[in-house]
Design a protein around this motif. Structure first.
Motif, PDB file in Angstrom:
ATOM      1  N   ALA A  29       3.128  -8.984   2.232  1.00  0.00           N
ATOM      2  CA  ALA A  29       1.948  -8.686   1.417  1.00  0.00           C
ATOM      3  C   ALA A  29       2.187  -7.429   0.601  1.00  0.00           C
ATOM      4  CB  ALA A  29       0.720  -8.504   2.300  1.00  0.00           C
ATOM      5  N   VAL A  30       1.548  -7.386  -0.558  1.00  0.00           N
ATOM      6  CA  VAL A  30       1.569  -6.209  -1.414  1.00  0.00           C
ATOM      7  C   VAL A  30       0.125  -5.753  -1.577  1.00  0.00           C
ATOM      8  CG1 VAL A  30       2.181  -5.264  -3.666  1.00  0.00           C
ATOM      9  CG2 VAL A  30       3.602  -7.057  -2.640  1.00  0.00           C
ATOM     10  N   LEU A  81       1.916  -1.041  -2.106  1.00  0.00           N
ATOM     11  CA  LEU A  81       2.420  -0.822  -0.752  1.00  0.00           C
ATOM     12  C   LEU A  81       2.827  -2.180  -0.194  1.00  0.00           C
ATOM     13  CD1 LEU A  81       2.774   1.070   1.737  1.00  0.00           C
ATOM     14  CD2 LEU A  81       0.421   0.481   2.332  1.00  0.00           C
ATOM     15  N   VAL A  82       4.103  -2.337   0.161  1.00  0.00           N
ATOM     16  CA  VAL A  82       4.619  -3.611   0.657  1.00  0.00           C
ATOM     17  C   VAL A  82       4.584  -3.606   2.174  1.00  0.00           C
ATOM     18  CG1 VAL A  82       6.618  -5.153   0.738  1.00  0.00           C
ATOM     19  CG2 VAL A  82       6.102  -3.879  -1.367  1.00  0.00           C
ATOM     20  N   LEU A  83       4.008  -4.677   2.744  1.00  0.00           N
ATOM     21  CA  LEU A  83       3.963  -4.860   4.191  1.00  0.00           C
ATOM     22  C   LEU A  83       4.753  -6.110   4.544  1.00  0.00           C
ATOM     23  CD1 LEU A  83       0.157  -4.249   4.768  1.00  0.00           C
ATOM     24  CD2 LEU A  83       2.001  -2.609   4.982  1.00  0.00           C
ATOM     25  N   LEU A  89      -2.327  -2.684   8.708  1.00  0.00           N
ATOM     26  CA  LEU A  89      -2.929  -1.587   7.963  1.00  0.00           C
ATOM     27  C   LEU A  89      -4.235  -1.245   8.666  1.00  0.00           C
ATOM     28  CD1 LEU A  89      -2.839   0.258   5.477  1.00  0.00           C
ATOM     29  CD2 LEU A  89      -3.978  -1.566   4.194  1.00  0.00           C
ATOM     30  N   LYS A  90      -4.369   0.022   9.100  1.00  0.00           N
ATOM     31  CA  LYS A  90      -5.504   0.427   9.932  1.00  0.00           C
ATOM     32  C   LYS A  90      -6.169   1.683   9.392  1.00  0.00           C
ATOM     33  CE  LYS A  90      -3.426  -1.340  14.192  1.00  0.00           C
ATOM     34  NZ  LYS A  90      -3.116  -1.020  15.594  1.00  0.00           N
ATOM     35  N   ALA A 103      -9.733  -3.615  -0.091  1.00  0.00           N
ATOM     36  CA  ALA A 103      -8.323  -3.691  -0.477  1.00  0.00           C
ATOM     37  C   ALA A 103      -8.074  -4.990  -1.230  1.00  0.00           C
ATOM     38  CB  ALA A 103      -7.430  -3.630   0.757  1.00  0.00           C
ATOM     39  N   SER A 104      -7.293  -4.881  -2.294  1.00  0.00           N
ATOM     40  CA  SER A 104      -6.841  -6.042  -3.042  1.00  0.00           C
ATOM     41  C   SER A 104      -5.390  -6.292  -2.639  1.00  0.00           C
ATOM     42  CB  SER A 104      -6.934  -5.768  -4.540  1.00  0.00           C
ATOM     43  OG  SER A 104      -6.410  -6.847  -5.265  1.00  0.00           O
ATOM     44  N   VAL A 105      -5.114  -7.503  -2.119  1.00  0.00           N
ATOM     45  CA  VAL A 105      -3.827  -7.788  -1.505  1.00  0.00           C
ATOM     46  C   VAL A 105      -3.244  -9.069  -2.082  1.00  0.00           C
ATOM     47  CG1 VAL A 105      -2.674  -8.318   0.697  1.00  0.00           C
ATOM     48  CG2 VAL A 105      -4.585  -6.689   0.645  1.00  0.00           C
TER      49      VAL A 105
END
Length: 109
Positions: A29-30, A81-83, A89-90, A103-105
């Motif tokens: 995810a970004v 931010l790349v996950l 993400l907390k 958040a827009s993902v």
């Protein structure tokens, strides 16, 4: 690989830890944007934004004890931010009464 845009949101009403995004093992995810709004009209919020990477338990902070004044909105991301699979993400807070998080993902499966 298919991609989909998602919106993840939560309202924090206490200092308890909240998971905003829990990425499945087969996903990437970004995070394109992340807005934090202190909807409380009287008190300042103090919030941590952090990641846990895979099975690691130690947090990696994006923001540490960020102060958001009453009725203020901040954009918590300066860039994408790349996950990767298994990342989370907390958020948690020292003093949080009414913090709205959006958040827009972009999720890739």
């Amino acid at each position: 690989m298919p991609s989909v845009f998602e919106m993840h949101s939560t309202v924090m009403t206490s200092s308890s830890e909240v998971t905003l995004l829990n990425l499945g093992l087969a996903n990437t995810a970004v995070v394109r944007s992340l807005a934090l709004t202190n909807a409380d009209t009287a008190s300042t919020a103090a919030v941590d934004l952090f990641l846990t990477i895979g099975t690691a338990t130690d947090p990696i902070y994006v923001h540490r004890y960020t102060q958001i004044t009453a009725s203020e909105t901040i954009e918590a991301m300066q860039g994408p931010l790349v996950l990767n699979g298994g990342d989370q993400l907390k958020l948690s807070g020292g003093t949080v009464d009414d913090l709205h998080v959006i958040a827009s993902v972009l999720k890739v499966t």
